[in-house]
Design an enzyme around this catalytic site. Structure first.
Site, PDB file in Angstrom:
ATOM      1  CB  SER A  26      -0.973  -0.002   1.186  1.00 15.83           C
ATOM      2  OG  SER A  26      -1.937  -1.008   0.975  1.00 15.83           O
ATOM      3  CE  LYS A  75      -9.569  -5.802   4.802  1.00 12.15           C
ATOM      4  NZ  LYS A  75      -9.774  -6.257   3.435  1.00 12.15           N
ATOM      5  N   GLY A 137     -15.746 -19.615  -1.076  1.00 11.31           N
ATOM      6  CA  GLY A 137     -15.360 -19.098   0.245  1.00 11.31           C
ATOM      7  C   GLY A 137     -16.516 -18.310   0.836  1.00 11.31           C
ATOM      8  N   GLY A 139     -15.780 -16.356   4.005  1.00 13.11           N
ATOM      9  CA  GLY A 139     -15.175 -15.613   5.109  1.00 13.11           C
ATOM     10  C   GLY A 139     -15.263 -14.115   4.866  1.00 13.11           C
ATOM     11  N   GLY A 140     -14.426 -13.377   5.576  1.00 16.25           N
ATOM     12  CA  GLY A 140     -14.460 -11.919   5.501  1.00 16.25           C
ATOM     13  C   GLY A 140     -14.189 -11.393   4.102  1.00 16.25           C
ATOM     14  CB  ALA A 141     -11.828 -12.435   1.438  1.00 14.43           C
ATOM     15  CG  ASN A 161     -17.214 -21.661   2.938  1.00 17.10           C
ATOM     16  OD1 ASN A 161     -16.092 -21.435   2.464  1.00 17.10           O
ATOM     17  ND2 ASN A 161     -17.454 -21.674   4.230  1.00 17.10           N
ATOM     18  CG  MET A 225     -10.936 -12.068  -4.310  1.00 10.34           C
ATOM     19  SD  MET A 225     -12.350 -12.216  -3.195  1.00 10.34           S
ATOM     20  CE  MET A 225     -12.067 -10.852  -2.107  1.00 10.34           C
ATOM     21  CE1 TYR A 227      -0.254  -8.798  -2.909  1.00  9.78           C
ATOM     22  CE2 TYR A 227      -2.635  -8.724  -2.728  1.00  9.78           C
ATOM     23  CZ  TYR A 227      -1.385  -8.321  -2.307  1.00  9.78           C
ATOM     24  OH  TYR A 227      -1.278  -7.456  -1.258  1.00  9.78           O
TER      25      TYR A 227
HETATM   26  P1  ATR Z   1     -10.834 -14.192   5.174  1.00 10.28           P
HETATM   27  O1  ATR Z   1     -11.172 -13.074   6.089  1.00 10.28           O
HETATM   28  O2  ATR Z   1      -9.503 -14.067   4.478  1.00 10.28           O
HETATM   29  O3  ATR Z   1     -11.935 -14.515   4.227  1.00 10.28           O
HETATM   30  P2  ATR Z   1     -11.633 -16.326   6.890  1.00 10.28           P
HETATM   31  O4  ATR Z   1     -12.767 -15.521   7.387  1.00 10.28           O
HETATM   32  O5  ATR Z   1     -10.829 -17.148   7.855  1.00 10.28           O
HETATM   33  O6  ATR Z   1     -10.573 -15.446   6.134  1.00 10.28           O
HETATM   34  O7  ATR Z   1     -12.204 -17.286   5.733  1.00 10.28           O
HETATM   35  C1  ATR Z   1     -11.375 -18.132   5.015  1.00 10.28           C
HETATM   36  C2  ATR Z   1     -12.221 -18.811   3.937  1.00 10.28           C
HETATM   37  O8  ATR Z   1     -11.379 -19.672   3.168  1.00 10.28           O
HETATM   38  C3  ATR Z   1     -13.328 -19.690   4.493  1.00 10.28           C
HETATM   39  O9  ATR Z   1     -14.414 -19.648   3.602  1.00 10.28           O
HETATM   40  C4  ATR Z   1     -12.666 -21.069   4.510  1.00 10.28           C
HETATM   41  O10 ATR Z   1     -13.562 -22.135   4.474  1.00 10.28           O
HETATM   42  P3  ATR Z   1     -14.274 -22.648   5.836  1.00 10.28           P
HETATM   43  O11 ATR Z   1     -15.327 -21.638   6.164  1.00 10.28           O
HETATM   44  O12 ATR Z   1     -14.820 -23.981   5.515  1.00 10.28           O
HETATM   45  O13 ATR Z   1     -13.175 -22.688   6.864  1.00 10.28           O
HETATM   46  C5  ATR Z   1     -11.905 -20.996   3.216  1.00 10.28           C
HETATM   47  N1  ATR Z   1     -10.774 -21.934   3.114  1.00 10.28           N
HETATM   48  C6  ATR Z   1      -9.559 -21.826   3.690  1.00 10.28           C
HETATM   49  N2  ATR Z   1      -8.748 -22.846   3.320  1.00 10.28           N
HETATM   50  C7  ATR Z   1      -9.484 -23.605   2.456  1.00 10.28           C
HETATM   51  C8  ATR Z   1      -9.216 -24.801   1.714  1.00 10.28           C
HETATM   52  N3  ATR Z   1      -8.022 -25.402   1.770  1.00 10.28           N
HETATM   53  N4  ATR Z   1     -10.197 -25.293   0.932  1.00 10.28           N
HETATM   54  C9  ATR Z   1     -11.402 -24.685   0.857  1.00 10.28           C
HETATM   55  N5  ATR Z   1     -11.716 -23.556   1.546  1.00 10.28           N
HETATM   56  C10 ATR Z   1     -10.778 -23.018   2.325  1.00 10.28           C
END
Ligand code: ATR
Length: 284
Positions: A26, A75, A137, A139-141, A161, A225, A227
């Site tokens: 950044s 965040k 996914g 999660g937060g992203a 997910n 998302m 890199y």
């Molecule tokens: P972020 O804020 O970066 O999104 P997070 O809230 O911890 O981080 O969420 C990570 C996401 O990646 C989740 O959707 C997680 O799946 P789960 O909800 O089942 O844990 C997903 N994730 C992480 N590693 C994974 C993998 N090897 N295969 C599939 N999904 C994965």
């Protein structure tokens, strides 16, 4: 304008707060944007202890700080800390951009969704309107970008997910905006999408979420998302399994930064040269 190129004035102070934050691009991005307008900007990285965001923001403001980017894992903390939030930050329940009023009120915004939409639609020239979009996914992203993606008028958005409940929860939260469905990774068998976005953190450990390799419709864009120094394992895998176009998250990173820059400086920077500079630095 106090921050115009004037050596009698100190540069205006900005920062990104996160943990870890050493890897952040950044400062480089914001300094390149500032050069485009000959603004004097001092943009720093500040590593914050877990639970320490409120204190860190107060100290930063007390030293004259004008604005902040907030990255992982703060965040949600930033969302809670803000005195006012934009509608898109409210929807995401996450804040990645902070500005301050003269009375030191903390204003929170979230530019991540706008960043990914701009990258996909304008830089990659891939329309979202009318297309079938898969977000992997929950999660937060993913939560952070869902609102703006839904507002770009896709035909359908599926959130898949590993833990199904989290995808279904996002479906409930966002279904008032547009056609969105939550499911498990196995439920994708037989389905095809025009835009496949990897919003999991799997690439961090060089893993690929276990989605069928048949998800790529003819002409599909695969977008990670994440890199890194080299193409992510997801990008490589997608290219080998029929994605016509692939991209990692560098463009999103620069576009969300541009949106933050515009909030703080009331000027819209050119992103193309900055994306190219980051990609060239990585190739070197
Ligand atoms: P972020 O804020 O970066 O999104 P997070 O809230 O911890 O981080 O969420 C990570 C996401 O990646 C989740 O959707 C997680 O799946 P789960 O909800 O089942 O844990 C997903 N994730 C992480 N590693 C994974 C993998 N090897 N295969 C599939 N999904 C994965």
């Amino acid at each position: 304008m106090s921050d115009l190129f004037d050596f009698d004035q100190p540069p205006s102070l900005y920062a990104v707060m996160g943990n870890p934050v050493a890897h952040s691009h950044s400062p480089q991005i914001h300094h390149m944007f500032a050069e485009q307008f000959q603004l004097r900007v001092d943009y720093r990285k500040i590593q914050v202890d877990l639970g320490g965001l409120p204190q860190a923001v107060t100290s930063f403001r007390a030293t004259g700080g004008q604005g902040l980017n907030i990255t992982l894992p703060f965040k949600l903390d930033a969302f809670r800390l803000a005195d006012e939030v934009s509608p898109r930050a409210l929807l995401a329940e996450a804040v990645n951009t902070i500005s301050f009023t003269d009375g030191d009120r903390i204003i929170g915004d979230n530019t991540d969704g706008a960043g990914i939409c701009r990258d996909i639609i304008f830089n990659l020239e891939c329309p979202i309107a009318g297309r079938r979009v898969l977000l992997v996914g929950a999660g937060g992203a993913v939560r952070g970008v869902l609102g703006p993606i839904l507002e770009a008028h896709p035909d359908l958005v599926v959130i898949a997910n590993r833990t199904v409940d989290k995808a279904v929860e996002l479906e409930r939260h966002f279904s008032s905006i547009r056609n969105v469905a939550g499911c498990g990774l196995d439920d994708l068998t037989g389905e095809q999408f025009d835009i496949i976005i990897n919003g999991t953190s799997a690439s961090v450990t060089d893993e690929i979420p276990s989605i069928p390799h048949t998800v790529f419709a003819p002409g599909a864009l695969a977008y990670d998302m994440m890199y890194g120094e080299r193409p992510t394992v997801f990008v490589d895998w997608a290219a080998r399994h029929g994605a016509s176009q692939t991209a990692d998250g560098i463009g999103m990173l620069v576009e969300q930064a541009a949106e933050s820059f515009a909030i703080w400086h009331d000027r819209t920077p050119q992103t193309g040269p900055v994306i190219a500079a980051l990609r060239n630095a990585r190739a070197a």
